[in-house]
Write a protein that holds these residues in place. Structure first.
Motif, PDB file in Angstrom:
ATOM      1  N   ALA A 153     -45.936  13.903 -39.883  1.00 18.47           N
ATOM      2  CA  ALA A 153     -46.626  12.870 -40.658  1.00 18.47           C
ATOM      3  C   ALA A 153     -48.114  13.190 -40.813  1.00 18.47           C
ATOM      4  N   LEU A 154     -48.743  13.648 -39.729  1.00 23.93           N
ATOM      5  CA  LEU A 154     -50.166  13.996 -39.806  1.00 23.93           C
ATOM      6  C   LEU A 154     -50.399  15.176 -40.755  1.00 23.93           C
ATOM      7  N   THR A 155     -49.486  16.158 -40.704  1.00 22.69           N
ATOM      8  CA  THR A 155     -49.622  17.301 -41.613  1.00 22.69           C
ATOM      9  C   THR A 155     -49.466  16.866 -43.065  1.00 22.69           C
ATOM     10  N   ALA A 156     -48.520  15.976 -43.314  1.00 21.45           N
ATOM     11  CA  ALA A 156     -48.330  15.479 -44.682  1.00 21.45           C
ATOM     12  C   ALA A 156     -49.578  14.751 -45.182  1.00 21.45           C
ATOM     13  N   LEU A 157     -50.196  13.961 -44.300  1.00 22.17           N
ATOM     14  CA  LEU A 157     -51.425  13.269 -44.704  1.00 22.17           C
ATOM     15  C   LEU A 157     -52.562  14.248 -44.943  1.00 22.17           C
ATOM     16  N   LEU A 158     -52.640  15.282 -44.092  1.00 22.46           N
ATOM     17  CA  LEU A 158     -53.711  16.262 -44.216  1.00 22.46           C
ATOM     18  C   LEU A 158     -53.617  17.042 -45.518  1.00 22.46           C
ATOM     19  N   LEU A 159     -52.387  17.392 -45.901  1.00 22.87           N
ATOM     20  CA  LEU A 159     -52.181  18.237 -47.078  1.00 22.87           C
ATOM     21  C   LEU A 159     -51.955  17.441 -48.353  1.00 22.87           C
ATOM     22  N   HIS A 160     -52.002  16.128 -48.248  1.00 24.33           N
ATOM     23  CA  HIS A 160     -51.741  15.303 -49.426  1.00 24.33           C
ATOM     24  C   HIS A 160     -52.817  15.514 -50.478  1.00 24.33           C
ATOM     25  N   ARG A 161     -52.383  15.688 -51.709  1.00 21.22           N
ATOM     26  CA  ARG A 161     -53.303  15.845 -52.843  1.00 21.22           C
ATOM     27  C   ARG A 161     -52.992  14.776 -53.884  1.00 21.22           C
ATOM     28  N   ARG A 162     -54.025  14.114 -54.346  1.00 21.19           N
ATOM     29  CA  ARG A 162     -53.801  13.134 -55.414  1.00 21.19           C
ATOM     30  C   ARG A 162     -53.556  13.853 -56.728  1.00 21.19           C
ATOM     31  N   THR A 163     -52.599  13.369 -57.468  1.00 20.06           N
ATOM     32  CA  THR A 163     -52.282  13.962 -58.764  1.00 20.06           C
ATOM     33  C   THR A 163     -53.353  13.573 -59.769  1.00 20.06           C
ATOM     34  N   PRO A 164     -53.459  14.311 -60.888  1.00 23.34           N
ATOM     35  CA  PRO A 164     -54.467  13.962 -61.902  1.00 23.34           C
ATOM     36  C   PRO A 164     -54.374  12.527 -62.367  1.00 23.34           C
ATOM     37  N   SER A 165     -53.159  11.981 -62.418  1.00 22.59           N
ATOM     38  CA  SER A 165     -53.020  10.595 -62.871  1.00 22.59           C
ATOM     39  C   SER A 165     -53.601   9.606 -61.886  1.00 22.59           C
ATOM     40  N   GLN A 166     -53.671  10.044 -60.561  1.00 21.10           N
ATOM     41  CA  GLN A 166     -54.225   9.161 -59.551  1.00 21.10           C
ATOM     42  C   GLN A 166     -55.744   9.246 -59.498  1.00 21.10           C
ATOM     43  N   ALA A 167     -56.309  10.380 -59.940  1.00 21.46           N
ATOM     44  CA  ALA A 167     -57.741  10.582 -59.820  1.00 21.46           C
ATOM     45  C   ALA A 167     -58.480   9.842 -60.935  1.00 21.46           C
ATOM     46  N   VAL A 168     -59.635   9.293 -60.606  1.00 19.26           N
ATOM     47  CA  VAL A 168     -60.459   8.602 -61.592  1.00 19.26           C
ATOM     48  C   VAL A 168     -61.675   9.462 -61.863  1.00 19.26           C
ATOM     49  N   PRO A 169     -61.809  10.060 -63.042  1.00 21.13           N
ATOM     50  CA  PRO A 169     -62.949  10.929 -63.321  1.00 21.13           C
ATOM     51  C   PRO A 169     -64.261  10.176 -63.187  1.00 21.13           C
TER      52      PRO A 169
END
Length: 405
Positions: A372-388
């Motif tokens: 679970a910690l590794t998944a959180l560490l490596l999690h990347r927000r997708t472009p749709s989640q990012a707010v420019p």
């Protein structure tokens, strides 16, 4: 047609019992059960299966097959001795039963289990059973005269009659044990079945090491696949009443050594399929027959324990390992098939398979935490989640959208 359904139920009981009772006995013995306590646990599980299957079959008129938690028993075998001995393990069994019951009474525990990423859940199960699945290799090296016929029998039956592969391997093992004479004698087990009551004790480290992982693998590796198998044949069992029933049955079996009960997956395919009965509304007869057959087999729990005592320990674990090979394959596939989350699954697998113990808490729990910690560490927000940051009009656009045209 009714006789056909009854025969299908009895066959499924035999296949389910013979393919994994060695895993159950090995798991109970690993956490400190005496031969008598292990036989009592097997008998209690069989009785719990019988009562649950008959009740659910008659109540819902569906082929709802119940089984003991084979991955849970493998977890016990991999965990080994625990602080406080078998009474502490029985206390953990009761906590697990309470969690199963809570999952049936409230929807949020089942949702929490569903939220565990599939690769991490598969990797944890694979790490738990890996050491057992290597036992056939060790047995071939250590006791080739006994182990080689067992493995060959299993391999031939996998090719031609897969459902009888593990029972056939068990028969080959029994023949080898009888032919080569008793290794340990029968002093530790009584042939007549008997319940042995064990007063439970609660130990926090044992609850975390056994109860929580046991609940997780029972839900993720048994109840969820069991529902999927039933859906394949057009059935939608009421999950929450099933969890309440199996939770209560698990709680009743725990003081006598039973670890956990759940929906069946493999035997569900034997009782819910068209070969059981051409009329889907009559296939519930098979699960009632399964319950009766499981009760009859449970009466031989003492004899089963005696056979285990007669054989070299590595041979018993080898038969259990052969039974768990399909589970290892499916759990590894679930762990690495999806590229996203593969690293977290690998970390979960490695930590769980290491068998390490920290703060008296076993590797299965730490594997889940590490994944679970590794998944959180490596999690990347997708472009749709990012707010420019350079889009100052986004808030205005969102506000306009909320207000309408």
């Amino acid at each position: 047609m009714r006789l056909q359904a009854i025969v299908a139920g009895l066959v499924s009981a035999i296949v389910g019992y013979a393919s994994s009772f060695t895993v159950v006995l090995a798991g109970l013995r690993a956490v400190g059960a005496s031969p008598g306590q292990a036989a009592s646990g097997l008998l209690a599980l069989c009785l719990g299966i019988a009562v649950s299957a008959v009740y659910l079959g008659l109540r819902h008129r569906m082929p709802i097959s119940i089984a003991w938690s084979t991955p849970g028993a493998a977890l016990l075998a991999a965990t080994g001795p625990v602080p406080g001995g078998f009474p502490a393990a029985v206390g953990a069994f009761l906590v697990c039963a309470a969690l199963i019951l809570l999952a049936g009474l409230s929807p949020w525990p089942a949702r929490a289990i569903a939220a565990i990423p599939r690769p991490i859940a598969g990797a944890m199960l694979a790490g738990v059973i890996l050491s057992l699945c290597t036992a056939p290799v060790r047995a071939v090296v250590d006791i080739p005269l006994l182990a080689v016929p067992v493995v060959l029998t299993w391999a031939i039956l996998v090719r031609y009659r897969r459902q009888w592969a593990v029972p056939g391997a068990l028969v080959a093992a029994i023949i080898g044990i009888v032919a080569h004479g008793p290794a340990n004698g029968l002093s530790g087990a009584a042939l007549r079945p008997a319940f042995e009551l064990t007063a439970p004790t609660l130990n926090l480290s044992v609850v975390v090491s056994i109860a929580v992982p046991l609940f997780l693998v029972t839900m993720a590796a048994q109840n969820v696949p069991g529902m999927a198998v039933m859906a394949t044949y057009g059935y939608t069992p009421p999950l929450r009443p099933v969890l309440v029933t199996t939770g209560l049955a698990s709680a009743a079996a725990a003081p006598f050594g039973g670890h956990a009960l759940n929906l069946a997956a493999i035997t569900a395919a034997l009782t819910a399929g068209p070969d059981t009965h051409p009329d889907p509304d009559r296939r519930w007869i098979a699960t009632v027959a399964l319950g009766a057959g499981q009760l009859a087999l449970g009466l031989g729990a003492g004899l089963a324990m005696a056979l285990v005592l007669l054989s070299p320990p590595v041979l018993v674990i080898a038969v259990a390992g052969l039974a768990l090979l399909p589970a290892l394959g499916s759990s590894l596939a679930a762990a690495v098939t999806e590229p996203e989350g593969r690293e977290a699954a690998v970390v979960t697998f490695v930590v769980t398979a290491s068998g390490m113990t920290i703060l008296s808490i076993g590797a299965a729990f730490w594997g889940l935490v590490a994944g679970a910690l590794t998944a959180l560490l490596l999690h990347r927000r997708t472009p749709s989640q990012a707010v420019p940051a350079e889009d100052p009009g986004r808030e205005l656009t969102s506000a306009a959208t909320r207000e309408g045209p």
